[in-house]
Design a protein around this motif. Sequence first.
Motif, mmCIF file in Angstrom:
data_model
loop_
_atom_site.group_PDB
_atom_site.id
_atom_site.type_symbol
_atom_site.label_atom_id
_atom_site.label_comp_id
_atom_site.label_asym_id
_atom_site.label_seq_id
_atom_site.Cartn_x
_atom_site.Cartn_y
_atom_site.Cartn_z
ATOM 1 N N ASN A 31 0.829 -1.205 0.000
ATOM 2 C CA ASN A 31 0.000 0.000 0.000
ATOM 3 C C ASN A 31 0.864 1.256 0.000
ATOM 4 N N ALA A 32 1.944 1.253 0.808
ATOM 5 C CA ALA A 32 2.843 2.409 0.857
ATOM 6 C C ALA A 32 3.522 2.623 -0.492
ATOM 7 N N LEU A 33 3.911 1.537 -1.150
ATOM 8 C CA LEU A 33 4.528 1.635 -2.473
ATOM 9 C C LEU A 33 3.556 2.222 -3.485
ATOM 10 N N ALA A 34 2.309 1.770 -3.411
ATOM 11 C CA ALA A 34 1.299 2.274 -4.333
ATOM 12 C C ALA A 34 1.049 3.762 -4.105
ATOM 13 N N MET A 35 0.982 4.172 -2.853
ATOM 14 C CA MET A 35 0.753 5.583 -2.534
ATOM 15 C C MET A 35 1.883 6.469 -3.052
ATOM 16 N N ALA A 36 3.116 5.936 -3.064
ATOM 17 C CA ALA A 36 4.271 6.710 -3.534
ATOM 18 C C ALA A 36 4.521 6.522 -5.028
ATOM 19 N N GLY A 37 3.638 5.789 -5.710
ATOM 20 C CA GLY A 37 3.802 5.570 -7.146
ATOM 21 C C GLY A 37 4.982 4.705 -7.500
ATOM 22 N N LEU A 38 5.250 3.699 -6.663
ATOM 23 C CA LEU A 38 6.446 2.873 -6.848
ATOM 24 C C LEU A 38 6.139 1.441 -7.268
ATOM 25 N N THR A 39 4.887 1.071 -7.361
ATOM 26 C CA THR A 39 4.544 -0.336 -7.619
ATOM 27 C C THR A 39 5.170 -0.846 -8.901
ATOM 28 N N ASP A 40 4.978 -0.124 -10.009
ATOM 29 C CA ASP A 40 5.534 -0.563 -11.294
ATOM 30 C C ASP A 40 7.057 -0.492 -11.293
ATOM 31 N N THR A 41 7.607 0.515 -10.622
ATOM 32 C CA THR A 41 9.067 0.658 -10.559
ATOM 33 C C THR A 41 9.701 -0.540 -9.867
ATOM 34 N N ILE A 42 9.136 -0.950 -8.728
ATOM 35 C CA ILE A 42 9.674 -2.088 -7.985
ATOM 36 C C ILE A 42 9.507 -3.375 -8.782
ATOM 37 N N ALA A 43 8.378 -3.504 -9.465
ATOM 38 C CA ALA A 43 8.129 -4.707 -10.272
ATOM 39 C C ALA A 43 9.142 -4.825 -11.410
ATOM 40 N N GLY A 44 9.696 -3.692 -11.839
ATOM 41 C CA GLY A 44 10.675 -3.708 -12.919
ATOM 42 C C GLY A 44 12.064 -4.120 -12.495
ATOM 43 N N PHE A 45 12.317 -4.172 -11.193
ATOM 44 C CA PHE A 45 13.618 -4.633 -10.701
ATOM 45 C C PHE A 45 13.616 -6.155 -10.622
ATOM 46 N N ARG B 113 10.857 8.856 -3.959
ATOM 47 C CA ARG B 113 9.599 8.125 -3.746
ATOM 48 C C ARG B 113 9.754 7.011 -2.712
ATOM 49 N N ILE B 114 10.955 6.403 -2.640
ATOM 50 C CA ILE B 114 11.184 5.407 -1.575
ATOM 51 C C ILE B 114 11.154 6.092 -0.216
ATOM 52 N N ALA B 115 11.759 7.270 -0.123
ATOM 53 C CA ALA B 115 11.709 8.027 1.128
ATOM 54 C C ALA B 115 10.277 8.415 1.463
ATOM 55 N N LEU B 116 9.486 8.731 0.437
ATOM 56 C CA LEU B 116 8.076 9.081 0.645
ATOM 57 C C LEU B 116 7.282 7.859 1.105
ATOM 58 N N ALA B 117 7.541 6.704 0.487
ATOM 59 C CA ALA B 117 6.869 5.462 0.895
ATOM 60 C C ALA B 117 7.224 5.104 2.334
ATOM 61 N N ARG B 118 8.463 5.339 2.705
ATOM 62 C CA ARG B 118 8.900 5.081 4.083
ATOM 63 C C ARG B 118 8.108 5.949 5.063
ATOM 64 N N ALA B 119 7.867 7.208 4.674
ATOM 65 C CA ALA B 119 7.090 8.108 5.538
ATOM 66 C C ALA B 119 5.624 7.667 5.592
ATOM 67 N N PHE B 120 5.078 7.235 4.457
ATOM 68 C CA PHE B 120 3.694 6.756 4.431
ATOM 69 C C PHE B 120 3.528 5.489 5.275
ATOM 70 N N LEU B 121 4.549 4.644 5.285
ATOM 71 C CA LEU B 121 4.462 3.359 5.982
ATOM 72 C C LEU B 121 4.352 3.549 7.495
ATOM 73 N N SER C 177 1.119 14.530 -9.695
ATOM 74 C CA SER C 177 -0.342 14.655 -9.547
ATOM 75 C C SER C 177 -0.928 13.481 -8.790
ATOM 76 N N ASP C 178 -0.438 12.271 -9.091
ATOM 77 C CA ASP C 178 -0.923 11.083 -8.369
ATOM 78 C C ASP C 178 -0.592 11.159 -6.878
ATOM 79 N N ILE C 179 0.636 11.585 -6.572
ATOM 80 C CA ILE C 179 1.052 11.684 -5.168
ATOM 81 C C ILE C 179 0.243 12.755 -4.451
ATOM 82 N N ILE C 180 -0.007 13.868 -5.133
ATOM 83 C CA ILE C 180 -0.796 14.941 -4.522
ATOM 84 C C ILE C 180 -2.205 14.458 -4.191
ATOM 85 N N ARG C 181 -2.790 13.651 -5.080
ATOM 86 C CA ARG C 181 -4.125 13.108 -4.798
ATOM 87 C C ARG C 181 -4.109 12.199 -3.568
ATOM 88 N N ILE C 182 -3.055 11.411 -3.435
ATOM 89 C CA ILE C 182 -2.931 10.540 -2.262
ATOM 90 C C ILE C 182 -2.840 11.375 -0.988
#
Length: 580
Positions: free
Chosen positions: A442-456, A478-486, A507-512
């Motif tokens: 959920n934290a990854l999704a909120m920071a827009g990292l889901t696809d990025t992580i899947a690509g590694f 965005r990893i730092a942002l996900a860490r804060a969201f977590l 824009s996606d992060i702002i909506r979150i």
Amino acid sequence: MKQFQLLKPYLLERKFHIAAGLLSLLLVDLFQLYIPRIVKCAIDDITLQSVTRMALFKYGLYIALSAMAIGVFRFCWRYLIMGTARRMEEGIRGQLFDHIQTLPTRFFDTTSSGDIMAHATNDMTNIRMALGMGIVGLTDTVVLGCAAVFFMAYINLELTVLALLPMPFIALFTKILSKKLFRAYRDVQESFSNLMESTRERFAGIRIIKAFNREETEVAGMTRESKAYISSNMKLVKLRGLIFPLVIFLNNVSLAIILGAGGRKVILADISTGDFVAFISYMNLLTWPVMAVGWVTNMIQRGKASIDRIIAILDVPREQEKPGKTVTPSKINGDIVVDNISFSFDKKVIDKVRFKLEPGKVLGIAGPPGSGKTTLASLLPRLYDPDLGTIFIDGMDIGHISLKTLRRSISFMPQEPFLFSGSIETNLRFGDPNADEEKINNALAMAGLTDTIAGFPKGLDTVIGEKGVMLSGGQKQRIALARAFLKDAPILILDDPVSQVDMGTASDIIRIIDAMAGKKTIIIISHRFSIFKNADLVMVLEQGRIVEQGTHRELIDHNGYYARSWQMQETEAALVRSES
């Protein structure tokens, strides 16, 4: 003495090991003193031609058994004393690291990483050597030295006096040099700290060095630091070089005196041949204690200099709550009142700032670079304390709230998204070590990292290198942002959370973030003013003061700094859209 107070708990903890080690050392010295007596008896019997083959065998057996005992007990004292020194080194290093973790942020603003690393490495080695071999040398100097002199006097007092004539000069010479040695060791350690910091800094900035073609300049700079380190070491070498040759020279002077005076006494039958050989054997045993005087002095001076450096850090006051009653609230709602606070580094950075933020509300902080935005955010989790004024959370002065409780209630994303060199998951779990897979996703999704992580290829197990060097700037942010969201905290502080991402991701992060309004008290610092559209309050700082405040729409209508900057950003966004 502060040095003893530092060592006392470790000495008490290992007192039985130290006692057993010293006992083993004393037994080694005893057997070493026993062997010349055996040699004396054997030589006297041989001289009188009254020795039998069995007697010679016994003498040889006694020496062999003594040598075996020396070997066994030498292993024991090395294991017990040197092992204790290692344990004490470990304990002091742990105490130092624990204390450093609790020091205020201002300490790290003025102390280099290289200096701290030198404390944890070079200084610890010096302390270990002083506590290990220093104790051994000191014990041998006192016990073996005094016992050897006693047996020499027992054989012939006149010869002993003659043999010891050069010894006072050693003590005098050592005393004169001890203060210079202390200063020299201190200079070497400080020089080592500078070298460590220069090396660390250049390795950390190797990409900038390459990009700006500065290799030769930086090599020259490192050469200067290295030469300074060598120069301070050479001064120390000269001082140490004076001690050991003098000790050896004076010991050989004693030997020359004994050969002349002792040989005459053997001829005149004042002492036996066996006594003469035993006397020389005790003289040889005395060589180590006499040499150890200078050696132990060097080692203890070096250890003392290192202990003083460690104590200087341990004496730095820990960050703590203000004097008075400390409160540990069971729950923090996130009601924030900043009452007329000011803060300075070399100059005033925050000047009489005041505002109120109710639970669940969103505050935006804008302003030109250097206006004090990041400093203001750092005051809330008490990374710094204001010089004047007070910050209240839920009506409580944050200076009286338990630091652990305060920081547990704030999720903080700094302007510089620092990442550790482990995996992505390790960095995320700084936000919540016990987070389950769903919460991390959920934290990854909120920071827009889901696809990025899947690509590694290794996903969350991807090792990102020192400071996240394997990632782009946007990915690190965005990893730092996900860490804060977590981190599930009632107060969320985000310092420039969308500065390094594209407009779509922003824009996606702002909506979150907007969706989190009402659930958390949110403070956002940003140069992208679109993130402030739905904020309940926006403040504009200039030179540490609030020059504008209101809602996004009110500030646009005000036609000040905020409105001008907003118009420029809108124009740039329109150009980007037209080009795409």
